[in-house]
Design an enzyme around this catalytic site. Structure first.
Site, PDB file in Angstrom:
ATOM      1  N   ASP A 194      -4.877   9.950  -3.211  1.00 18.13           N
ATOM      2  CA  ASP A 194      -4.412   8.458  -2.833  1.00 18.13           C
ATOM      3  C   ASP A 194      -4.661   8.545  -1.239  1.00 18.13           C
ATOM      4  OD1 ASP A 194      -4.475   7.306  -5.693  1.00 18.13           O
ATOM      5  OD2 ASP A 194      -2.301   7.254  -5.461  1.00 18.13           O
ATOM      6  N   LYS A 216      -6.940   3.671  -1.465  1.00 17.02           N
ATOM      7  CA  LYS A 216      -7.302   1.335  -1.668  1.00 17.02           C
ATOM      8  C   LYS A 216      -6.375   1.243  -0.769  1.00 17.02           C
ATOM      9  CE  LYS A 216      -7.880   1.617  -6.877  1.00 17.02           C
ATOM     10  NZ  LYS A 216      -7.431   3.133  -7.550  1.00 17.02           N
TER      11      LYS A 216
END
Length: 410
Positions: A194, A216
Site C-alpha cells: 500500500d 491508493k
C-alpha cells in the site's frame, strides 16, 4: 557429540516423571508442541492438578514404574531425586526410548533445546558439554532477536507451493509492526504494498525482492482491487511467497477479506498477520483514549468517505466515541448530519494527520466548528477524525474531565 534433531511430538505420548515445578514447566512446553503428556508423581503439585482438571495432561498419582514408559516416544525424568531420575533413564535406555534427565545430560540420551519459533522456522540451541541453561537461553534470545528484527533473509531456497501472507503494518511507525510481520517480510519473494503504513521497512529488503506498489490515495486508485487480487494469485501460483503489506490492519477497512477470498478461490495458501489499526493507535499516540470509564464506554469505527451513516450518528447521539477513517473530504457533511441528529455543537473533535509519524499534526475543534477549522488549517488525508468527549483538548491532563461520572466505588 550432540546431534540437534527436531522431533514431531504432535499427538504422541510423552511421559514426564515428576510433577513438581520442573516437571510441570517441561510438560507445559510439550503441550504447546502438541504432545499427549502423562505426568507421573505420587504427590503432584497444585499446578499439575489444575492442568489435569482442564484436560491438558493426564496425571498418574503414584510412584513411577517401568511399565509407565511403555509406548512413550519421549520421557522426561524431572523429579527432585537424582537417583530416581537415573533409574528412569536406565529403563529408557533398555527400552530404546529417548530420555531427558533433568538431573544431568550425561545420565540421559536426549536434551531439550532452548528454542524460538519464527513462522515455520524453529531455531534451537543446546549445550554440547555439561548443561548450562542460562548460557543456552542467552544465546537463544540473541539469535531470536536477530531473526525477529527482519535483518535475516528468510526466503526459501527450496521451491515449494507459493503462498500469500497479509501483513498489517500499522499506522506508519515501523516500530509498531508486529514481530510476525517483520518475519513475514523477511520470507518474501514479492511484496505488494500500500501507499500508507510502515513502508520505510521495504528499504531493508534484498534488491532482488519484487516490490509492487498498488497504493491508493483519496482521488487516485491506479490499481483496482480486482487487479491487486490477480497479482497476489499470479505470483503465488508461480511458487513465490507473496507478502501483501497493508496499512493498519488487513481486516479493518483494508479489503483483506476480499484478498483472502480471491486466494482461496484460486487454491492459494493464505494467512494473516494482524496489524495495529490506526483507528485506536493513532488517537492513543495523540493522547486520546477512545474509551474512558464513566465518560465513553463504547467506541464506533466507521469509514468516513461515505459520510455519516445511521449507526455512526446513533453512536454519537448516545455518547459513544466515534472514529472516522478516510473522512476528511466528507467532514462538512458528517458534522451537518450530526447537528441535525441533535448532537451538541460543542462536542469535541480531534483531527490527527500522519498519525504515529514525525509529521503528525493534531487539530482540535468541535462538531459545530470542525468543517471550518479543517478548511482553514488545511487538514489533509491521511487523517483520523475522533468525535466525542474524550477528544477534548487536555482530556488526560484534567482529572475532573477524565473522571466525570466515575465514583470511588466504580
Amino acid at each position: 557429540m550432540t546431534t540437534l534433531v527436531g522431533l514431531d511430538l504432535t499427538g504422541r505420548r510423552v511421559v514426564v516423571v515428576g510433577a513438581g515445578v520442573v516437571g510441570t514447566r517441561r510438560a507445559r512446553r510439550l503441550i504447546e508442541d502438541g504432545a499427549r503428556v502423562v505426568l507421573v508423581d505420587p504427590s503432584p503439585s497444585e499446578d499439575a492438578r489444575r492442568m489435569a482438571s482442564h484436560g491438558d495432561v493426564e496425571v498418574v498419582e503414584r510412584a513411577v514404574v517401568a511399565s509407565d514408559l511403555d509406548g512413550a516416544w519421549l520421557v522426561v525424568a524431572a523429579t527432585d531425586d537424582p537417583a530416581l531420575n537415573a533409574e528412569v533413564a536406565r529403563w529408557c535406555l533398555a527400552g530404546r526410548t529417548w530420555c531427558v534427565n533433568a538431573s544431568g545430560f550425561r545420565a540421559g540420551t536426549a536434551r531439550v533445546a532452548a528454542s524460538s519459533t519464527h513462522g515455520d522456522l524453529t531455531v534451537g540451541v543446546v549445550s554440547a558439554g555439561d548443561p548450562d541453561p542460562r548460557r543456552v537461553a542467552t544465546v537463544r534470545d540473541a539469535l531470536a532477536s536477530h531473526v525477529e528484527s527482519g535483518a535475516v533473509d528468510l526466503r526459501r531456497r527450496r521451491k515449494r507451493r507459493g503462498r500469500v501472507v497479509l501483513v498489517g503494518s500499522g499506522p506508519g511507525d515501523p516500530g509498531l509492526v508486529p514481530v510476525a510481520g517483520l518475519e513475514a517480510l523477511a520470507t518474501a519473494d514479492v511484496v505488494v504494498t500500500d501507499r500508507l503504513g510502515a513502508t520505510a521497512l521495504l528499504d531493508r529488503l534484498p534488491a532482488d525482492v519484487e516490490i509492487v506498489n498498488v497504493g491508493k490515495s483519496p482521488t487516485n486508485h491506479p490499481v483496482p482491487q480486482a487487479e491487486i487480487n490477480a497479482i497476489l494469485v499470479d505470483r503465488a501460483l508461480r511458487g513465490l511467497t507473496v507478502v501483501r503489506f497493508k496499512g493498519g490492519d488487513p481486516y479493518v477497512f483494508g479489503r483483506g477479506g476480499e484478498e483472502v477470498h480471491a486466494c482461496r478461490r484460486a487454491g492459494v495458501e493464505v494467512s494473516v498477520v494482524p496489524g495495529i489499526t490506526s483507528a485506536f493507535s493513532v488517537p492513543a499516540l495523540a493522547g486520546i483514549p477512545v474509551t474512558q470509564r464513566g465518560v465513553a464506554t463504547s467506541v464506533h469505527v466507521t469509514s468516513g468517505h461515505v459520510g455519516a451513516d445511521a449507526a455512526a450518528l446513533a453512536a454519537l447521539a448516545a455518547g459513544a466515541t466515534v472514529v472516522f477513517l478516510m473522512g476528511v473530504s466528507a467532514l462538512p457533511g458528517i458534522c451537518a448530519a450530526a447537528l441535525e441528529q441533535g448532537v451538541a455543537a460543542d462536542l469535541p473533535v480531534a483531527m490527527i494527520e500522519q498519525g504515529s509519524t514525525a509529521t503528525e499534526r493534531v487539530t482540535r475543534a468541535t462538531v459545530g466548528t470542525a468543517a471550518q477549522v479543517a478548511s482553514t488549517a488545511g487538514v489533509r488525508a491521511p487523517a483520523i477524525i475522533v468525535m466525542g468527549r474524550v477528544a477534548a483538548p487536555g482530556f488526560l491532563d484534567d482529572p475532573v474531565c477524565a473522571t466525570t461520572g466515575v465514583s470511588d466505588d466504580d
